[in-house]
Structures are given as structure tokens and as C-alpha cells.
Design a protein around this motif. Structure first.
Motif, PDB file in Angstrom:
ATOM      1  N   MET A  12      -8.181  -9.525   3.679  1.00 17.52           N
ATOM      2  CA  MET A  12      -6.948 -10.103   4.207  1.00 17.52           C
ATOM      3  C   MET A  12      -6.842 -11.584   3.875  1.00 17.52           C
ATOM      4  N   LEU A  13      -7.976 -12.227   3.600  1.00 18.25           N
ATOM      5  CA  LEU A  13      -7.929 -13.635   3.185  1.00 18.25           C
ATOM      6  C   LEU A  13      -7.255 -13.801   1.838  1.00 18.25           C
ATOM      7  N   ILE A  14      -7.355 -12.780   0.989  1.00 15.39           N
ATOM      8  CA  ILE A  14      -6.661 -12.837  -0.306  1.00 15.39           C
ATOM      9  C   ILE A  14      -5.153 -12.854  -0.095  1.00 15.39           C
ATOM     10  N   LEU A  15      -4.689 -12.033   0.849  1.00 15.74           N
ATOM     11  CA  LEU A  15      -3.254 -11.996   1.138  1.00 15.74           C
ATOM     12  C   LEU A  15      -2.771 -13.297   1.767  1.00 15.74           C
ATOM     13  N   SER A  16      -3.541 -13.834   2.700  1.00 12.97           N
ATOM     14  CA  SER A  16      -3.132 -15.094   3.342  1.00 12.97           C
ATOM     15  C   SER A  16      -3.216 -16.272   2.378  1.00 12.97           C
ATOM     16  N   SER A  17      -4.171 -16.239   1.458  1.00 15.25           N
ATOM     17  CA  SER A  17      -4.242 -17.301   0.447  1.00 15.25           C
ATOM     18  C   SER A  17      -3.081 -17.201  -0.528  1.00 15.25           C
ATOM     19  N   SER A  18      -2.648 -15.982  -0.826  1.00 14.06           N
ATOM     20  CA  SER A  18      -1.488 -15.816  -1.713  1.00 14.06           C
ATOM     21  C   SER A  18      -0.212 -16.311  -1.052  1.00 14.06           C
ATOM     22  N   GLY A  55       9.047  -9.989  -0.410  1.00 16.71           N
ATOM     23  CA  GLY A  55       9.673  -9.359  -1.567  1.00 16.71           C
ATOM     24  C   GLY A  55       8.888  -8.128  -1.950  1.00 16.71           C
ATOM     25  N   ILE A  56       9.336  -7.475  -3.034  1.00 11.93           N
ATOM     26  CA  ILE A  56       8.648  -6.265  -3.473  1.00 11.93           C
ATOM     27  C   ILE A  56       7.207  -6.547  -3.871  1.00 11.93           C
ATOM     28  N   PRO A  57       6.905  -7.578  -4.671  1.00 12.87           N
ATOM     29  CA  PRO A  57       5.496  -7.840  -5.023  1.00 12.87           C
ATOM     30  C   PRO A  57       4.641  -8.155  -3.802  1.00 12.87           C
ATOM     31  N   GLY A  58       5.191  -8.920  -2.865  1.00 18.18           N
ATOM     32  CA  GLY A  58       4.434  -9.257  -1.668  1.00 18.18           C
ATOM     33  C   GLY A  58       4.149  -8.047  -0.803  1.00 18.18           C
ATOM     34  N   ILE A  59       5.123  -7.148  -0.677  1.00 18.04           N
ATOM     35  CA  ILE A  59       4.925  -5.942   0.127  1.00 18.04           C
ATOM     36  C   ILE A  59       3.898  -5.018  -0.521  1.00 18.04           C
ATOM     37  N   LEU A  60       3.973  -4.880  -1.843  1.00 14.62           N
ATOM     38  CA  LEU A  60       2.989  -4.042  -2.539  1.00 14.62           C
ATOM     39  C   LEU A  60       1.582  -4.610  -2.404  1.00 14.62           C
ATOM     40  N   LEU A  61       1.476  -5.936  -2.502  1.00 10.86           N
ATOM     41  CA  LEU A  61       0.162  -6.563  -2.331  1.00 10.86           C
ATOM     42  C   LEU A  61      -0.343  -6.369  -0.908  1.00 10.86           C
ATOM     43  N   ALA A  62       0.543  -6.447   0.076  1.00  9.18           N
ATOM     44  CA  ALA A  62       0.149  -6.250   1.468  1.00  9.18           C
ATOM     45  C   ALA A  62      -0.334  -4.821   1.709  1.00  9.18           C
ATOM     46  N   TYR A 101      -5.074  -3.464  10.716  1.00 13.81           N
ATOM     47  CA  TYR A 101      -4.939  -4.440   9.626  1.00 13.81           C
ATOM     48  C   TYR A 101      -3.487  -4.589   9.194  1.00 13.81           C
ATOM     49  N   GLY A 102      -2.653  -3.590   9.495  1.00 15.69           N
ATOM     50  CA  GLY A 102      -1.225  -3.745   9.229  1.00 15.69           C
ATOM     51  C   GLY A 102      -0.601  -4.843  10.085  1.00 15.69           C
ATOM     52  N   LEU A 103      -1.116  -5.008  11.314  1.00 17.57           N
ATOM     53  CA  LEU A 103      -0.622  -6.102  12.157  1.00 17.57           C
ATOM     54  C   LEU A 103      -0.969  -7.470  11.561  1.00 17.57           C
ATOM     55  N   PHE A 104      -2.166  -7.591  11.034  1.00 14.02           N
ATOM     56  CA  PHE A 104      -2.542  -8.856  10.379  1.00 14.02           C
ATOM     57  C   PHE A 104      -1.687  -9.094   9.127  1.00 14.02           C
ATOM     58  N   ALA A 105      -1.358  -8.014   8.413  1.00  9.67           N
ATOM     59  CA  ALA A 105      -0.522  -8.174   7.215  1.00  9.67           C
ATOM     60  C   ALA A 105       0.888  -8.594   7.591  1.00  9.67           C
ATOM     61  N   LEU A 106       1.441  -8.031   8.655  1.00 12.14           N
ATOM     62  CA  LEU A 106       2.768  -8.436   9.110  1.00 12.14           C
ATOM     63  C   LEU A 106       2.755  -9.903   9.560  1.00 12.14           C
ATOM     64  N   LEU A 107       1.670 -10.297  10.204  1.00 13.13           N
ATOM     65  CA  LEU A 107       1.537 -11.689  10.632  1.00 13.13           C
ATOM     66  C   LEU A 107       1.462 -12.640   9.448  1.00 13.13           C
ATOM     67  N   THR A 108       0.911 -12.160   8.333  1.00 13.09           N
ATOM     68  CA  THR A 108       0.755 -13.000   7.146  1.00 13.09           C
ATOM     69  C   THR A 108       2.047 -13.053   6.326  1.00 13.09           C
ATOM     70  N   VAL A 109       2.724 -11.911   6.201  1.00 16.60           N
ATOM     71  CA  VAL A 109       3.904 -11.847   5.329  1.00 16.60           C
ATOM     72  C   VAL A 109       5.103 -12.520   6.001  1.00 16.60           C
ATOM     73  N   PHE A 110       5.347 -12.233   7.257  1.00 14.87           N
ATOM     74  CA  PHE A 110       6.545 -12.737   7.932  1.00 14.87           C
ATOM     75  C   PHE A 110       6.218 -13.901   8.869  1.00 14.87           C
ATOM     76  N   ILE A 167       0.588 -19.900  -1.878  1.00 15.45           N
ATOM     77  CA  ILE A 167       1.088 -20.209  -3.222  1.00 15.45           C
ATOM     78  C   ILE A 167       2.542 -19.780  -3.381  1.00 15.45           C
ATOM     79  N   PHE A 168       2.854 -18.553  -2.991  1.00 14.53           N
ATOM     80  CA  PHE A 168       4.227 -18.055  -3.157  1.00 14.53           C
ATOM     81  C   PHE A 168       4.586 -17.207  -1.947  1.00 14.53           C
ATOM     82  N   SER A 169       5.881 -16.918  -1.807  1.00 10.05           N
ATOM     83  CA  SER A 169       6.375 -16.141  -0.681  1.00 10.05           C
ATOM     84  C   SER A 169       6.079 -14.658  -0.895  1.00 10.05           C
ATOM     85  N   LEU A 170       5.677 -14.001   0.183  1.00 12.21           N
ATOM     86  CA  LEU A 170       5.357 -12.582   0.134  1.00 12.21           C
ATOM     87  C   LEU A 170       6.516 -11.696   0.611  1.00 12.21           C
TER      88      LEU A 170
END
Length: 257
Positions: free
Chosen positions: A191-197, A205-212, A248-257, A200-203
Motif C-alpha cells: 500500500m506504500l507504493i500506492l500512497s507514494s504514487s 482516474g482509470i490508471p489510478g483505479i487499476l493500480l489500486a 485493504y480496500g479501505l486503505f486504498a479508498l483513503l489513499t485515492v480519494f 506524484i500524480f492523481s489517482l
């Protein structure tokens, strides 16, 4: 000069006579053997300016020790059990439960989901890595402009309690809260990879959701693999991976939005 000579004569004037000196020498000679034996036993030097027989000088020179350093025999340490106690004590990190080799092995197991997990190492209450990963996740979210330390700690605590209850219902072997927190904390590393991304750029979008989605599957697969190997739950990996994916989906939602 007459006054100075008178003062000098008065200062050194004494009632001590030669007869008293002879009597003192005779009395000292009568007790020579007794005082010599005491001096030889104690090893003390006679006072300065006093008469010392030759046998006392020889006995004092035979002392080979040092001042304030008493001599001891090899049997002395046998009576002092604490002498070598510091050499037998374990290292401080081992007493605190910090083993860098196990931390590195657990990290490699999480980074490689296809690698078999060692159940003996994974079934430990090691919280050093999880605390570091939680702090790193909060720091990367802070760099992205999101102050969510409280959410990270709160969801981690609630997730550990829920997973602990669920695993105790599904497994015949008991599992501790520390083991559940350790496994879920180590599997938070992708999950640190997702938060570090997100820095750099906004998640959003389609690429951010796929990465999540990829990171969620990575974390849940690693956690379910470790739980099945540590608790001997073969054939139940998908059942364990589903609640892990929700956490881990909750952590991803916290990171993306």
C-alpha cells in the motif's frame, strides 16, 4: 638576634631525656616478636621515623599485591555468581523482541506473494515492521496533502480485532492479537507504493483505479498466504483473502480519494 636564639631554644626545648629513650628502646625490644608477627600478618609499613627491626622490613617487602587491589584465588569467582552474569545475558534487541533477520524475511515474503511462507517465523508477535509501515503510510499521505494518521490507526485496530475473531472461528488453532496485527501490518507494505504514487500524480482516474485494485489484490493475497501457512488452514485461502481485501480496500479508498 638574641630574641631569635631564645625563641629557637624555647621551641625545641623538651623534657625528653636520653634515659627515656633507652627505656623506650628496651620496652620495644621486649615486644619485638609480638609486634613483628602482627606487622607481618597485616602487611602494614611502620610509621615514618620509628625504629623498625630487620625482620619486619623483610616481611613487608615480601608482599606482592597492589594497593586497593586485594589478591584472590580462582575459587573466589565460584562464590560470586554474578561475576560472569553479564556475559550470559541476551542482547538488548533480542529481549525487546526485535529480530532484523525475521523482519527482512517477512518483508520478502510480502513482496513476493508466490514465495512459500515460513509458518514458524510468521506466527510471531513482531510489531516493529507494522509500526514502521503505518508511520510510512501516514507520512506519504501527509506529503500528498492528506492528514489521515488517525484514520490509519483506527482502521488498523478495528481490522485486527475483526480478523482475530474471524480467524479464531475458522481455525482449530488459536491465534493471538499480536500475530494478526503483525501479519496485517507487514502486508500493508504494498500500500506504500500506492500512497507514494499519489504524491506524484492523481489517482482519481482509470490508471489510478487499476493500480489500486492491483495493490489490494497484492496485499490480500500475501496476507491470506501467511495466515494459511501459520494456522494450517490449507484450502481456505480464498475465504481469508476476501475479508483481507475489504480491509485493504479501505486503505486504498483513503489513499485515492
Amino acid at each position: 638576634m638574641s630574641n631569635f636564639e631564645q625563641l629557637h631554644f624555647d621551641f625545641y626545648q623538651s623534657n625528653y631525656t636520653i634515659d627515656d629513650q633507652e627505656e623506650g628502646c628496651n620496652s620495644y625490644g621486649s615486644n619485638e616478636n609480638f609486634s613483628g608477627s602482627i606487622k607481618s600478618q597485616t602487611g602494614e609499613q611502620p610509621p615514618a621515623g620509628a625504629f623498625a627491626p630487620s625482620n619486619m622490613l623483610l616481611s613487608s617487602k615480601s608482599y606482592t599485591g597492589q594497593i586497593l587491589q586485594p589478591t584472590y584465588s580462582p575459587d573466589t569467582l565460584s562464590h560470586l555468581g554474578y561475576a560472569d552474569g553479564s556475559d550470559e545475558e541476551p542482547p538488548l534487541l533480542e529481549e525487546l523482541g526485535i529480530n532484523f533477520e525475521h523482519i527482512w524475511q517477512k518483508t520478502l515474503t510480502v513482496l513476493n506473494p508466490m514465495k512459500p511462507a515460513d509458518g514458524s517465523i510468521m506466527n510471531e508477535t513482531d510489531l516493529t515492521g507494522p509500526i514502521i509501515f503505518c508511520l510510512a503510510l501516514g507520512a506519504t499521505l501527509l506529503m500528498a496533502g492528506k492528514v489521515h494518521f488517525g484514520y490509519v490507526y483506527g482502521m488498523s485496530a478495528i481490522g485486527c480485532l475483526v480478523m482475530h475473531a474471524l480467524l479464531n472461528l475458522m481455525s482449530d488453532l488459536g491465534v493471538s492479537h499480536g500475530c494478526v496485527a503483525s501479519v496485517l501490518g507487514y502486508c500493508l507494505l504494498p500500500m506504500l507504493i500506492l500512497s507514494s504514487s499519489a504524491v506524484i500524480f492523481s489517482l482519481q482516474g482509470i490508471p489510478g483505479i487499476l493500480l489500486a485494485l492491483f495493490i489490494i489484490g497484492w496485499c490480500s493475497l500475501s496476507a491470506s498466504k501467511i495466515f494459511t501457512s501459520a494456522l494450517a488452514m490449507e484450502g481456505q485461502q480464498l475465504l481469508i483473502a476476501y475479508p483481507c481485501a475489504l480491509l485493504y480496500g479501505l486503505f486504498a479508498l483513503l489513499t485515492v480519494f
